[in-house]
Scaffold this active site. Structure first.
Site, PDB file in Angstrom:
ATOM      1  N   PHE A  23       0.879  -2.051   0.085  1.00 46.41           N
ATOM      2  CA  PHE A  23      -0.102  -0.221   0.420  1.00 46.41           C
ATOM      3  C   PHE A  23       0.893   0.930   0.408  1.00 46.41           C
ATOM      4  O   PHE A  23       1.869   1.608   0.721  1.00 46.41           O
ATOM      5  CB  PHE A  23      -0.828  -0.455   1.205  1.00 46.41           C
ATOM      6  CG  PHE A  23      -0.577   0.001   2.736  1.00 46.41           C
ATOM      7  CD1 PHE A  23      -0.529   1.165   3.389  1.00 46.41           C
ATOM      8  CD2 PHE A  23      -0.246  -1.012   3.419  1.00 46.41           C
ATOM      9  CE1 PHE A  23       0.199   1.213   4.601  1.00 46.41           C
ATOM     10  CE2 PHE A  23       0.440  -0.713   4.410  1.00 46.41           C
ATOM     11  CZ  PHE A  23       0.472   0.352   5.160  1.00 46.41           C
ATOM     12  N   HIS A  24       0.533   1.907  -1.023  1.00 43.47           N
ATOM     13  CA  HIS A  24       1.093   3.399  -0.925  1.00 43.47           C
ATOM     14  C   HIS A  24       0.600   4.973  -1.444  1.00 43.47           C
ATOM     15  O   HIS A  24       0.624   5.475  -1.068  1.00 43.47           O
ATOM     16  CB  HIS A  24       2.125   3.186  -1.950  1.00 43.47           C
ATOM     17  CG  HIS A  24       1.652   3.137  -3.714  1.00 43.47           C
ATOM     18  ND1 HIS A  24       1.084   2.075  -3.661  1.00 43.47           N
ATOM     19  CD2 HIS A  24       1.265   4.015  -4.005  1.00 43.47           C
ATOM     20  CE1 HIS A  24       0.925   2.071  -5.791  1.00 43.47           C
ATOM     21  NE2 HIS A  24       0.863   2.831  -5.554  1.00 43.47           N
ATOM     22  N   ARG A  25      -0.809   4.700  -1.728  1.00 44.58           N
ATOM     23  CA  ARG A  25      -1.341   5.351  -1.942  1.00 44.58           C
ATOM     24  C   ARG A  25      -1.584   6.566  -1.017  1.00 44.58           C
ATOM     25  O   ARG A  25      -2.076   6.366   0.672  1.00 44.58           O
ATOM     26  CB  ARG A  25      -2.602   4.816  -2.396  1.00 44.58           C
ATOM     27  CG  ARG A  25      -3.002   4.376  -3.740  1.00 44.58           C
ATOM     28  CD  ARG A  25      -4.509   4.027  -4.388  1.00 44.58           C
ATOM     29  NE  ARG A  25      -4.287   3.722  -5.966  1.00 44.58           N
ATOM     30  CZ  ARG A  25      -3.872   4.437  -7.047  1.00 44.58           C
ATOM     31  NH1 ARG A  25      -4.100   5.724  -7.260  1.00 44.58           N
ATOM     32  NH2 ARG A  25      -3.416   3.477  -8.262  1.00 44.58           N
TER      33      ARG A  25
END
Length: 290
Positions: free
Chosen positions: A208-210
Site C-alpha cells: 500500500f502506498h496511495r
C-alpha cells in the site's frame, strides 16, 4: 522520415510496459530516446527494473520527485520540453496515468509533436484520484490511443472520442504480455520464495502506498490493524515503499511483523504466483494478480 521516438517513464508500471514496447521499437528500426523522470527515486524501485528487464539506460534522468502533484508535473513539463526541442522526435509515447504521463503528453502537444498513449481509455470514474485526471487529460490530447480492452474503447466512444481527430486502436494489454513473459523468467531466476516465505502458514502479499491511505491517519490505522489481524492466520509479506515506512514510523503505529524492502519485478511475479491472496491499493499489482 525522422525515426526518433521519445518515451517517458517514472513509476513501476511504466518500467514494466516499457520493457515490452522498447523491444518492439527496436525490431521496427525506431530510435528510442527514453526519459526517466525520477518519480520513483529509490534504487530498489527504479534501478532494479532496468537491470532485470534489460531496458536500455535512459537517455536522461530528470530526478524529479518528493514534490506536490502540481510542482512535480510542472517541473516535468518544463524539463521534458527542453528534451523534445533538442531531439525533435517524430512522436512522443506515454504510458498509463502518472504525473510523468501527463507532463510528457502536454510538453509534446504544445510543440505540435504527435502523442501516442499506451493504456488509453481506462477509467475509475473517481475524479478524486489524481491518476483519473491524468488519464482523461492525456487521452484528450493524444493522437494515437492504444486501448488494452474493449471496455477501454467503449469508454472513449462514450466520451465522444470517435468524433475527435485521434485514432482509437484495440491493441491488447502490454501488462498482460509482460506478466506472462516475466513469470516464466522468474521461475528460473528468482529465489524470493526461499528468502521470504517461511513457516507452515500460507502467505499474503501486501502493498500500500496511495496518499488516500497513507496520509489519512484513520485509514492508515485501520490498514495496519487489519494486517496485524491477518498475521494470526497468514504470514504477511509486505514490500514497503520508503515513504510509507516513514509515515508509519512517524504515526506511532506498529506492524506486528517485519516488512521487507521493495522487491524487483521477477520476485514480485513469483510472490504473486504463490501467495494465498493479494491485499493492495496498487492498480498495477491488481492487474498483474488477475
Amino acid at each position: 522520415m525522422n525515426n526518433k521516438i521519445v518515451t517517458i517513464v517514472g513509476a513501476r508500471p511504466q518500467f514494466i510496459k516499457a520493457s515490452v514496447v522498447t523491444n518492439a521499437f527496436a525490431k521496427k528500426g525506431l530510435q528510442e530516446v527514453m526519459v526517466h523522470t525520477g518519480q520513483h527515486f529509490d534504487e530498489n524501485m527504479s534501478r532494479i527494473f532496468f537491470t532485470e528487464m534489460g531496458i536500455p539506460e535512459p537517455a536522461c534522468n530528470l530526478n524529479i520527485h518528493s514534490l506536490s502533484h502540481g510542482a512535480m508535473t510542472g517541473r516535468m513539463l518544463e524539463e521534458t520540453e527542453k528534451i523534445l526541442q533538442q531531439e525533435q522526435p517524430a512522436m512522443m509515447v506515454v504510458y498509463g496515468d502518472t504525473n510523468s504521463t501527463l507532463a510528457g503528453a502536454l510538453a509534446a502537444k504544445k510543440l505540435h509533436i504527435p502523442v501516442a498513449h499506451i493504456e488509453a481509455g481506462l477509467r475509475s470514474f473517481n475524479m478524486q484520484m489524481p491518476e483519473e485526471v491524468n488519464r482523461i487529460l492525456t487521452d484528450r490530447i493524444s493522437d494515437l490511443l492504444f486501448c488494452p480492452t474493449k471496455l477501454a474503447v467503449m469508454n472513449l466512444e462514450k466520451e465522444g472520442f470517435d468524433h475527435f481527430p485521434s485514432k482509437i486502436m484495440l491493441s491488447g494489454d502490454v501488462m498482460q504480455d509482460a506478466a506472462i513473459f516475466y513469470t516464466e523468467k522468474a521461475r528460473k531466476y528468482s529465489s524470493v520464495l526461499s528468502r521470504l516465505s517461511h513457516g507452515d502458514k500460507p502467505f499474503v502479499l501486501c502493498t500500500f502506498h496511495r496518499q488516500e491511505n497513507t496520509d489519512d491517519p484513520e485509514r492508515l490505522g485501520e490498514i495496519v490493524a487489519g494486517l496485524n489481524e491477518l498475521k494470526h492466520t497468514y504470514q504477511i509479506i509486505l514490500p514497503l515503499h520508503p515513504r510509507t515506512r516513514k509515515i508509519i514510523s512517524e504515526s506511532g503505529l506498529k506492524l506486528e511483523f517485519e516488512p521487507v524492502d521493495p522487491v524487483g519485478f521477477l520476485d514480485m511475479a513469483m510472490l504473486l504466483e504463490h501467495c494465498a491472496f493479494v491485499v493492495t491499493d496498487s492498480g498495477g499489482l491488481q492487474k498483474e494478480a488477475f
